[in-house]
Design a protein around this motif. Structure first.
Motif, PDB file in Angstrom:
ATOM      1  N   VAL A   8       0.863  -1.182   0.000  1.00 32.27           N
ATOM      2  CA  VAL A   8       0.000   0.000   0.000  1.00 32.27           C
ATOM      3  C   VAL A   8       0.896   1.228   0.000  1.00 32.27           C
ATOM      4  CG1 VAL A   8      -1.869   1.222   1.158  1.00 32.27           C
ATOM      5  CG2 VAL A   8      -1.707  -1.276   1.355  1.00 32.27           C
ATOM      6  N   TYR A   9       0.691   2.108  -0.984  1.00 33.14           N
ATOM      7  CA  TYR A   9       1.544   3.288  -1.130  1.00 33.14           C
ATOM      8  C   TYR A   9       0.732   4.558  -0.875  1.00 33.14           C
ATOM      9  CZ  TYR A   9       4.779   6.710  -3.094  1.00 33.14           C
ATOM     10  OH  TYR A   9       5.614   7.784  -3.272  1.00 33.14           O
ATOM     11  N   PHE A  10       1.225   5.397   0.028  1.00 34.35           N
ATOM     12  CA  PHE A  10       0.614   6.691   0.311  1.00 34.35           C
ATOM     13  C   PHE A  10       1.511   7.783  -0.261  1.00 34.35           C
ATOM     14  CE2 PHE A  10      -1.148   3.869   3.454  1.00 34.35           C
ATOM     15  CZ  PHE A  10      -2.450   4.322   3.664  1.00 34.35           C
ATOM     16  N   HIS A  11       1.036   8.438  -1.322  1.00 35.81           N
ATOM     17  CA  HIS A  11       1.842   9.460  -1.997  1.00 35.81           C
ATOM     18  C   HIS A  11       1.900  10.748  -1.193  1.00 35.81           C
ATOM     19  CE1 HIS A  11      -1.783  11.678  -3.165  1.00 35.81           C
ATOM     20  NE2 HIS A  11      -2.296  10.557  -3.632  1.00 35.81           N
ATOM     21  N   GLU A  69       2.412  -4.630   3.133  1.00 34.06           N
ATOM     22  CA  GLU A  69       3.486  -3.702   3.471  1.00 34.06           C
ATOM     23  C   GLU A  69       2.982  -2.289   3.213  1.00 34.06           C
ATOM     24  OE1 GLU A  69       7.217  -4.838   1.455  1.00 34.06           O
ATOM     25  OE2 GLU A  69       6.215  -6.735   0.996  1.00 34.06           O
ATOM     26  N   ILE A  70       3.391  -1.356   4.046  1.00 33.01           N
ATOM     27  CA  ILE A  70       2.982   0.039   3.921  1.00 33.01           C
ATOM     28  C   ILE A  70       4.187   0.887   3.533  1.00 33.01           C
ATOM     29  CG2 ILE A  70       1.992   2.039   5.099  1.00 33.01           C
ATOM     30  CD1 ILE A  70       0.001  -0.205   4.895  1.00 33.01           C
ATOM     31  N   ILE A  71       4.004   1.751   2.533  1.00 27.73           N
ATOM     32  CA  ILE A  71       5.035   2.719   2.165  1.00 27.73           C
ATOM     33  C   ILE A  71       4.388   4.105   2.151  1.00 27.73           C
ATOM     34  CG2 ILE A  71       6.696   3.493   0.427  1.00 27.73           C
ATOM     35  CD1 ILE A  71       6.750   0.651  -0.658  1.00 27.73           C
ATOM     36  N   PHE A  78       2.213  10.834   7.026  1.00 29.53           N
ATOM     37  CA  PHE A  78       1.177  11.197   7.991  1.00 29.53           C
ATOM     38  C   PHE A  78      -0.083  10.378   7.746  1.00 29.53           C
ATOM     39  CE2 PHE A  78      -2.633  14.080   8.210  1.00 29.53           C
ATOM     40  CZ  PHE A  78      -2.879  13.930   9.562  1.00 29.53           C
ATOM     41  N   ALA A  79      -0.531  10.315   6.499  1.00 29.67           N
ATOM     42  CA  ALA A  79      -1.723   9.540   6.162  1.00 29.67           C
ATOM     43  C   ALA A  79      -1.524   8.060   6.483  1.00 29.67           C
ATOM     44  CB  ALA A  79      -2.075   9.726   4.690  1.00 29.67           C
ATOM     45  N   ALA A  80      -0.339   7.550   6.192  1.00 32.22           N
ATOM     46  CA  ALA A  80      -0.053   6.139   6.465  1.00 32.22           C
ATOM     47  C   ALA A  80      -0.131   5.844   7.954  1.00 32.22           C
ATOM     48  CB  ALA A  80       1.328   5.778   5.919  1.00 32.22           C
ATOM     49  N   LEU A  81       0.516   6.672   8.769  1.00 39.59           N
ATOM     50  CA  LEU A  81       0.558   6.433  10.213  1.00 39.59           C
ATOM     51  C   LEU A  81      -0.826   6.549  10.849  1.00 39.59           C
ATOM     52  CD1 LEU A  81       3.852   8.330  11.093  1.00 39.59           C
ATOM     53  CD2 LEU A  81       3.474   5.855  11.235  1.00 39.59           C
ATOM     54  N   ARG A  93       5.433  -4.746   7.528  1.00 36.84           N
ATOM     55  CA  ARG A  93       6.435  -3.720   7.771  1.00 36.84           C
ATOM     56  C   ARG A  93       5.943  -2.393   7.217  1.00 36.84           C
ATOM     57  NH1 ARG A  93      11.930  -4.185   5.383  1.00 36.84           N
ATOM     58  NH2 ARG A  93      11.853  -1.917   5.262  1.00 36.84           N
ATOM     59  N   ILE A  94       6.580  -1.333   7.686  1.00 38.02           N
ATOM     60  CA  ILE A  94       6.256   0.019   7.239  1.00 38.02           C
ATOM     61  C   ILE A  94       7.551   0.710   6.830  1.00 38.02           C
ATOM     62  CG2 ILE A  94       5.262   2.253   7.872  1.00 38.02           C
ATOM     63  CD1 ILE A  94       3.654   0.813  10.052  1.00 38.02           C
TER      64      ILE A  94
END
Length: 273
Positions: A8-11, A69-71, A78-81, A93-94
């Motif tokens: 999952v990618y948060f731009h 996995e989170i990127i 901020f959005a990911a966290l 993992r992040i």
């Protein structure tokens, strides 16, 4: 046949999913499924928790089973966290690239290239709307000028990137999209970021790697050090001498996604608290 990695990618903001194509060749995506949550149709009056819960539902729908996995990059960190605590899938993992830590943690603003944007958002919602409207107009009518205004203070390897035609074209388009078609979502998320936000304890129980350029003047290196200290034993920080914001993305993404090192001259150090 091995299963594809679920990522999952948060731009960043301004930003779009095109950030991925800037530095990773299409053929490298064959062994992975990368999902970019849509952060468009939102309004500032929507409760913050409800907004991030909606992003988590997108993730759970796209990946109904298996580890993910989170990127996150830049303001996407901020959005990911904020989304992670609401995701039902197991998070393996992040990776957080050029992390944007809470502004109330320290005196970061004076060292940030986006100081005017964040300061205005903190002080006045109306003033911030006016600023974004004007920026959006310039990004439509004078995209090259708008790009130059944003990158005229570029430091480290970002200054070199800003001179390349492909980078300029992609970034100028992302700026225009964020400030025009996706304006309400852009403003709402910035307004959420500049408030005093907290991190859920669950984030401190997941392996996190922070990637940060020592010359970053968008999100100062102090943000990465403070975030590492907050996250504690599960957090690792890798820093890159001579790299700034997008040049760190250019270096980190290939390593995270493919294990390949970008062809950038650099010195790096890896630390754990």
């Amino acid at each position: 046949m091995s299963e594809k990695r679920q990522i999952v990618y948060f731009h960043g903001l301004p930003g779009t999913a095109e950030e991925l194509q800037l530095f990773i060749e299409a053929e490298h995506f064959e062994n992975m499924d990368i999902f970019v949550p849509g952060r468009r149709n939102t309004k500032d009056r929507q409760a913050t928790d409800t907004y991030f819960q909606s992003l988590a539902r997108q993730v759970d729908k796209h990946f109904p089973a298996g580890k993910i996995e989170i990127i996150g990059f830049s303001l996407g960190t901020f959005a990911a966290l904020q989304t992670v605590p609401h995701i039902e899938r197991h998070i393996d993992r992040i990776d957080l690239i050029a992390i944007a830590a809470p502004l109330h943690w320290g005196a970061y603003l004076d060292a940030m290239a986006g100081k005017a944007v964040f300061s205005t958002a903190q002080k006045s919602a109306m003033g911030f709307r006016t600023m974004v409207a004007v920026q959006g107009l310039f990004s439509r009518l004078m995209p090259d000028w708008m790009f130059a205004q944003i990158f005229n203070s570029a430091t480290g390897k970002d200054a070199d990137l800003a001179q390349t035609e492909d980078f300029r074209a992609v970034i100028a388009d992302m700026i225009s999209q964020s400030l025009n078609q996706n304006r309400s979502a852009y403003m709402a998320e910035i307004m959420r970021y500049v408030r005093d936000w907290q991190l859920a304890d669950v984030v401190r129980s997941i392996p996190v790697k922070l990637w940060h350029g020592e010359a970053d003047n968008w999100t100062p290196l102090a943000m990465a050090h403070d975030m590492q200290s907050y996250l504690g034993a599960y957090a690792e920080l890798e820093t890159f001498a001579g790299l700034s914001h997008y040049s760190t993305l250019q270096t980190a993404l290939p390593q995270i996604l493919t294990g390949a090192k970008a062809s950038v001259d650099l010195e790096r150090s890896s630390t754990k608290p």
